[in-house]
Design an enzyme around this catalytic site. Structure first.
Site, PDB file in Angstrom:
ATOM      1  N   MET A  37       0.821  -1.210   0.000  1.00 57.52           N
ATOM      2  CA  MET A  37       0.000   0.000   0.000  1.00 57.52           C
ATOM      3  C   MET A  37       0.854   1.258   0.000  1.00 57.52           C
ATOM      4  SD  MET A  37      -2.915  -1.181  -0.393  1.00 57.52           S
ATOM      5  CE  MET A  37      -3.742   0.392  -0.482  1.00 57.52           C
ATOM      6  N   ASP A  70      10.588   3.404   5.179  1.00 60.83           N
ATOM      7  CA  ASP A  70      10.332   2.055   5.706  1.00 60.83           C
ATOM      8  C   ASP A  70      11.458   1.746   6.693  1.00 60.83           C
ATOM      9  OD1 ASP A  70       9.404  -0.611   6.162  1.00 60.83           O
ATOM     10  OD2 ASP A  70       8.380  -0.488   4.236  1.00 60.83           O
ATOM     11  N   VAL A  73       1.576   1.156   7.710  1.00 59.27           N
ATOM     12  CA  VAL A  73       2.392   0.101   8.331  1.00 59.27           C
ATOM     13  C   VAL A  73       1.467  -1.075   8.654  1.00 59.27           C
ATOM     14  CG1 VAL A  73       3.934   1.866   9.295  1.00 59.27           C
ATOM     15  CG2 VAL A  73       2.171   0.893  10.768  1.00 59.27           C
ATOM     16  N   GLU A 126      -1.067  -3.917  10.195  1.00 55.39           N
ATOM     17  CA  GLU A 126      -2.293  -3.673  10.955  1.00 55.39           C
ATOM     18  C   GLU A 126      -2.152  -4.143  12.415  1.00 55.39           C
ATOM     19  OE1 GLU A 126      -3.762  -1.422   9.002  1.00 55.39           O
ATOM     20  OE2 GLU A 126      -5.706  -2.425   8.985  1.00 55.39           O
ATOM     21  N   LYS A 182       0.947   1.085  15.113  1.00 49.86           N
ATOM     22  CA  LYS A 182       0.375   2.306  14.539  1.00 49.86           C
ATOM     23  C   LYS A 182       0.473   3.453  15.553  1.00 49.86           C
ATOM     24  CE  LYS A 182      -2.654   0.174  11.147  1.00 49.86           C
ATOM     25  NZ  LYS A 182      -2.036   0.508   9.867  1.00 49.86           N
ATOM     26  N   SER A 200      -7.031  -0.513   7.294  1.00 45.64           N
ATOM     27  CA  SER A 200      -8.163  -1.148   6.619  1.00 45.64           C
ATOM     28  C   SER A 200      -9.378  -1.226   7.516  1.00 45.64           C
ATOM     29  CB  SER A 200      -7.809  -2.589   6.244  1.00 45.64           C
ATOM     30  OG  SER A 200      -6.692  -2.636   5.425  1.00 45.64           O
ATOM     31  N   HIS A 253      -8.160   5.813   3.521  1.00 46.24           N
ATOM     32  CA  HIS A 253      -8.012   4.383   3.210  1.00 46.24           C
ATOM     33  C   HIS A 253      -8.062   4.143   1.698  1.00 46.24           C
ATOM     34  CE1 HIS A 253      -9.765   0.058   3.502  1.00 46.24           C
ATOM     35  NE2 HIS A 253      -8.476   0.042   3.319  1.00 46.24           N
ATOM     36  N   ASN A 312      -6.127  -1.635  -2.983  1.00 43.14           N
ATOM     37  CA  ASN A 312      -4.995  -2.279  -3.623  1.00 43.14           C
ATOM     38  C   ASN A 312      -5.356  -2.819  -5.017  1.00 43.14           C
ATOM     39  OD1 ASN A 312      -2.570  -3.563  -3.990  1.00 43.14           O
ATOM     40  ND2 ASN A 312      -2.751  -4.956  -2.272  1.00 43.14           N
ATOM     41  N   GLU A 344     -11.570   5.953   1.221  1.00 41.56           N
ATOM     42  CA  GLU A 344     -12.497   6.219   2.324  1.00 41.56           C
ATOM     43  C   GLU A 344     -11.865   7.293   3.218  1.00 41.56           C
ATOM     44  OE1 GLU A 344     -14.792   1.974   2.906  1.00 41.56           O
ATOM     45  OE2 GLU A 344     -12.864   2.206   3.892  1.00 41.56           O
ATOM     46  N   ASN A 360     -14.655  -2.748   3.519  1.00 44.92           N
ATOM     47  CA  ASN A 360     -14.269  -4.016   4.151  1.00 44.92           C
ATOM     48  C   ASN A 360     -15.372  -4.576   5.038  1.00 44.92           C
ATOM     49  OD1 ASN A 360     -11.782  -4.248   2.905  1.00 44.92           O
ATOM     50  ND2 ASN A 360     -10.694  -3.119   4.491  1.00 44.92           N
TER      51      ASN A 360
HETATM   52  N1  3HC Z   1       0.628   0.026 -12.086  1.00 45.82           N
HETATM   53  C1  3HC Z   1       0.246   0.365 -13.346  1.00 45.82           C
HETATM   54  N2  3HC Z   1      -0.524  -0.407 -14.102  1.00 45.82           N
HETATM   55  C2  3HC Z   1      -0.913  -1.607 -13.591  1.00 45.82           C
HETATM   56  C3  3HC Z   1      -0.553  -2.024 -12.287  1.00 45.82           C
HETATM   57  C4  3HC Z   1       0.262  -1.155 -11.539  1.00 45.82           C
HETATM   58  N3  3HC Z   1       0.666  -1.460 -10.289  1.00 45.82           N
HETATM   59  N4  3HC Z   1      -1.090  -3.246 -12.056  1.00 45.82           N
HETATM   60  C5  3HC Z   1      -1.778  -3.583 -13.150  1.00 45.82           C
HETATM   61  N5  3HC Z   1      -1.654  -2.595 -14.076  1.00 45.82           N
HETATM   62  C6  3HC Z   1      -2.247  -2.545 -15.399  1.00 45.82           C
HETATM   63  C7  3HC Z   1      -1.680  -3.616 -16.307  1.00 45.82           C
HETATM   64  O1  3HC Z   1      -0.521  -3.162 -16.967  1.00 45.82           O
HETATM   65  C8  3HC Z   1      -2.825  -3.858 -17.276  1.00 45.82           C
HETATM   66  O2  3HC Z   1      -2.823  -2.866 -18.267  1.00 45.82           O
HETATM   67  P1  3HC Z   1      -3.426  -3.179 -19.737  1.00 45.82           P
HETATM   68  O3  3HC Z   1      -4.832  -3.641 -19.534  1.00 45.82           O
HETATM   69  O4  3HC Z   1      -3.341  -1.883 -20.440  1.00 45.82           O
HETATM   70  O5  3HC Z   1      -2.522  -4.231 -20.258  1.00 45.82           O
HETATM   71  C9  3HC Z   1      -4.053  -3.602 -16.425  1.00 45.82           C
HETATM   72  O6  3HC Z   1      -3.629  -2.842 -15.296  1.00 45.82           O
HETATM   73  C10 3HC Z   1      -4.648  -4.893 -15.958  1.00 45.82           C
HETATM   74  O7  3HC Z   1      -3.630  -5.657 -15.276  1.00 45.82           O
HETATM   75  P2  3HC Z   1      -3.356  -7.214 -15.541  1.00 45.82           P
HETATM   76  O8  3HC Z   1      -3.508  -7.517 -17.004  1.00 45.82           O
HETATM   77  O9  3HC Z   1      -2.065  -7.535 -14.884  1.00 45.82           O
HETATM   78  O10 3HC Z   1      -4.424  -8.026 -14.736  1.00 45.82           O
HETATM   79  P3  3HC Z   1      -5.951  -7.726 -14.518  1.00 45.82           P
HETATM   80  O11 3HC Z   1      -6.660  -7.373 -15.756  1.00 45.82           O
HETATM   81  O12 3HC Z   1      -6.518  -8.853 -13.706  1.00 45.82           O
HETATM   82  O13 3HC Z   1      -5.946  -6.472 -13.535  1.00 45.82           O
HETATM   83  C11 3HC Z   1      -6.241  -5.842 -11.301  1.00 45.82           C
HETATM   84  C12 3HC Z   1      -5.316  -6.511 -12.315  1.00 45.82           C
HETATM   85  C13 3HC Z   1      -6.408  -4.388 -11.693  1.00 45.82           C
HETATM   86  C14 3HC Z   1      -5.578  -5.948  -9.960  1.00 45.82           C
HETATM   87  C15 3HC Z   1      -7.647  -6.554 -11.364  1.00 45.82           C
HETATM   88  O14 3HC Z   1      -7.471  -7.949 -11.257  1.00 45.82           O
HETATM   89  C16 3HC Z   1      -8.590  -6.114 -10.277  1.00 45.82           C
HETATM   90  O15 3HC Z   1      -9.266  -5.121 -10.414  1.00 45.82           O
HETATM   91  N6  3HC Z   1      -8.659  -6.924  -9.188  1.00 45.82           N
HETATM   92  C17 3HC Z   1      -9.489  -6.601  -8.058  1.00 45.82           C
HETATM   93  C18 3HC Z   1      -8.734  -5.696  -7.121  1.00 45.82           C
HETATM   94  C19 3HC Z   1      -9.544  -5.351  -5.899  1.00 45.82           C
HETATM   95  O16 3HC Z   1     -10.670  -5.765  -5.725  1.00 45.82           O
HETATM   96  N7  3HC Z   1      -8.907  -4.566  -5.010  1.00 45.82           N
HETATM   97  C20 3HC Z   1      -9.490  -4.215  -3.738  1.00 45.82           C
HETATM   98  C21 3HC Z   1      -8.935  -5.123  -2.690  1.00 45.82           C
HETATM   99  S1  3HC Z   1      -9.564  -4.795  -1.085  1.00 45.82           S
HETATM  100  C22 3HC Z   1      -8.492  -3.671  -0.431  1.00 45.82           C
HETATM  101  O17 3HC Z   1      -7.537  -3.250  -1.028  1.00 45.82           O
HETATM  102  C23 3HC Z   1      -8.838  -3.181   0.930  1.00 45.82           C
HETATM  103  C24 3HC Z   1      -7.695  -3.314   1.887  1.00 45.82           C
HETATM  104  O18 3HC Z   1      -8.073  -2.643   3.067  1.00 45.82           O
HETATM  105  C25 3HC Z   1      -7.370  -4.725   2.212  1.00 45.82           C
END
Ligand code: 3HC
Length: 382
Positions: A17, A36, A94, A96, A101, A123, A144, A147, A156, A195
């Site tokens: 993150m 870090d 950092v 959780e 924290k 989170s 918030h 990812n 958020e 979440n």
């Molecule tokens: N920087 C720049 N571009 C990136 C990137 C990054 N770090 N990561 C992926 N990309 C780009 C890729 O280059 C690709 O570009 P293109 O379509 O032009 O080729 C595009 O994004 C799609 O990437 P991938 O082809 O590698 O793979 P996906 O199509 O599966 O996309 C993803 C990856 C965007 C992560 C997608 O799978 C996704 O949306 N997943 C769900 C993520 C999600 O739900 N996140 C929330 C999690 S909950 C949370 O974070 C809360 C916390 O509190 C825990």
């Protein structure tokens, strides 16, 4: 302080993150200080920012000159106090662990300028509790990100019990300047919106796997086939099983014992199999993203059960005054992950009465109180 007055942002933590948030700040034109605990973690964070910027250059979203300019705008540190010494806003990212924290916030409070806002990317954890470590609780706020931070739109903006309205507004405006979709969380509540709404789906999926009804691959294949970019298990691996485990423990201690982390998750943590970051979790990530065999999809698994427990939990947020409207919750859920659609939007298509009946059945079948339908869901006029 207004958002226009923010020139320099400190990011504490350069992991999944932290490096992503630092990159978002660079893309929005800010000077960034990233910290870090060890140089190797800082270096890894910086490499990941460079790799991500390379992708953006490739896609012509950023010019090569712009990339160089951004990399000239970031400084790195291994000391929290030095990192925050001239920042207008610091964002902590950092692990959780509340004591950790609090320690970071105490240091930030002592080192950052008096006008600086201190934000946490937690989170789930209480912003009010974190703010207790400082002498400026009115300037402590939740910010918030999701990812991967560079791609996910939701931020958020969370009000602790003592957070001032000016701090909320400045943080909200900053998220807009970062090209994000901010959603106000009006009341400090475990898991905030995104979440919290997702949490009961984890309980349900774990119970279904434990009872042998389904396997993670069958569920992920099914969800991928209906348009999700990642199934729920792959997503857990992607975000980190340690994050899922700490989150479940916190929910269990503060909200309901129904959220107690399942045995299989604890076993994964003990084995050091944390998902993408360690190369193995529920799936094997050693060769990159796991191949999910779509032919294994469990076709008779009805995704309405997931929507039912989500929308039910979302109604609790309305009842508790955590978020002001169903539309705001939909905005959060559609912008935080890959589904692009909110639970109330989906619920209107299915029918609240049908979803309330599903919740009633699930609560009975699994003996889980969290699934019991709320008065709001049963009434259905949302
Ligand atoms: N920087 C720049 N571009 C990136 C990137 C990054 N770090 N990561 C992926 N990309 C780009 C890729 O280059 C690709 O570009 P293109 O379509 O032009 O080729 C595009 O994004 C799609 O990437 P991938 O082809 O590698 O793979 P996906 O199509 O599966 O996309 C993803 C990856 C965007 C992560 C997608 O799978 C996704 O949306 N997943 C769900 C993520 C999600 O739900 N996140 C929330 C999690 S909950 C949370 O974070 C809360 C916390 O509190 C825990």
């Amino acid at each position: 302080m207004k958002a226009e007055d923010i020139k320099k942002i400190a990011v504490i933590g350069a992991g999944d993150m932290g490096h992503g948030i630092a990159e978002v700040a660079l893309l929005a034109g800010y000077k960034v200080a990233m910290q870090d605990i060890e140089q190797k973690f800082v270096d890894r964070g910086l490499t990941r920012i460079k790799e991500s910027l390379d992708k953006l250059v490739e896609k012509q979203k950023v010019t090569a000159e712009n990339r160089e300019a951004m990399l000239g705008n970031i400084e790195t540190f291994t000391d929290v106090a030095e990192c925050a010494s001239d920042a207008d806003l610091a964002i902590e990212a950092v692990p959780e662990i509340m004591d950790l924290k609090k320690k970071v916030f105490q240091t930030l409070d002592g080192a950052a300028p008096g006008h600086a806002i201190l934000a946490s990317n937690t989170s789930n954890m209480s912003i009010t509790d974190i703010a207790l470590a400082t002498r400026r609780p009115e300037q402590v706020v939740g910010m918030h990100f999701f990812n991967p931070a560079v791609l996910m739109k939701l931020v958020e903006v969370i009000k602790g019990d003592k957070t001032g309205e000016a701090t909320m507004q400045t943080t909200y405006d900053l998220a807009l300047k970062m090209n994000k979709v901010p959603v106000r969380i009006e009341k400090d509540s475990i898991g905030f919106a995104y979440n919290r709404v997702n949490a009961p789906t984890q309980v349900l999926l774990s119970l279904m796997v434990e009872r042998g009804h389904v396997t993670p691959e069958q569920i992920d294949a099914r969800m991928r086939k209906i348009g999700m970019p990642m199934g729920p298990y792959e997503l857990m691996d992607y975000v980190g099983l340690d994050v899922a485990y700490h989150g479940a423990r916190y929910f269990s201690e503060r909200l309901s014992r129904d959220y107690e982390p399942p045995g299989w998750l604890k076993a994964k943590i003990d084995a050091g199999e944390l998902g993408k970051k360690t190369g193995r979790g529920i799936f094997d990530w050693s060769k990159g993203r796991p191949e999910i065999d779509l032919s294994k999809a469990k076709e008779d698994f009805d995704p309405a059960v997931l929507i039912a427990v989500q929308v039910n939990e979302a109604t609790k947020l309305l009842e508790e005054g955590v978020v002001n409207s169903a539309d705001e919750i939909d905005k959060a859920m559609a912008s935080g992950g890959g589904s692009g659609v909110g639970p109330f939007q989906m619920a209107r298509g299915i029918g609240y009465d049908k979803l309330a009946a599903i919740c009633e059945n699930l609560a009975h079948e699994f003996g889980v109180k969290v699934f019991e339908p709320t008065a709001t869901l049963k009434k259905g006029k949302i």
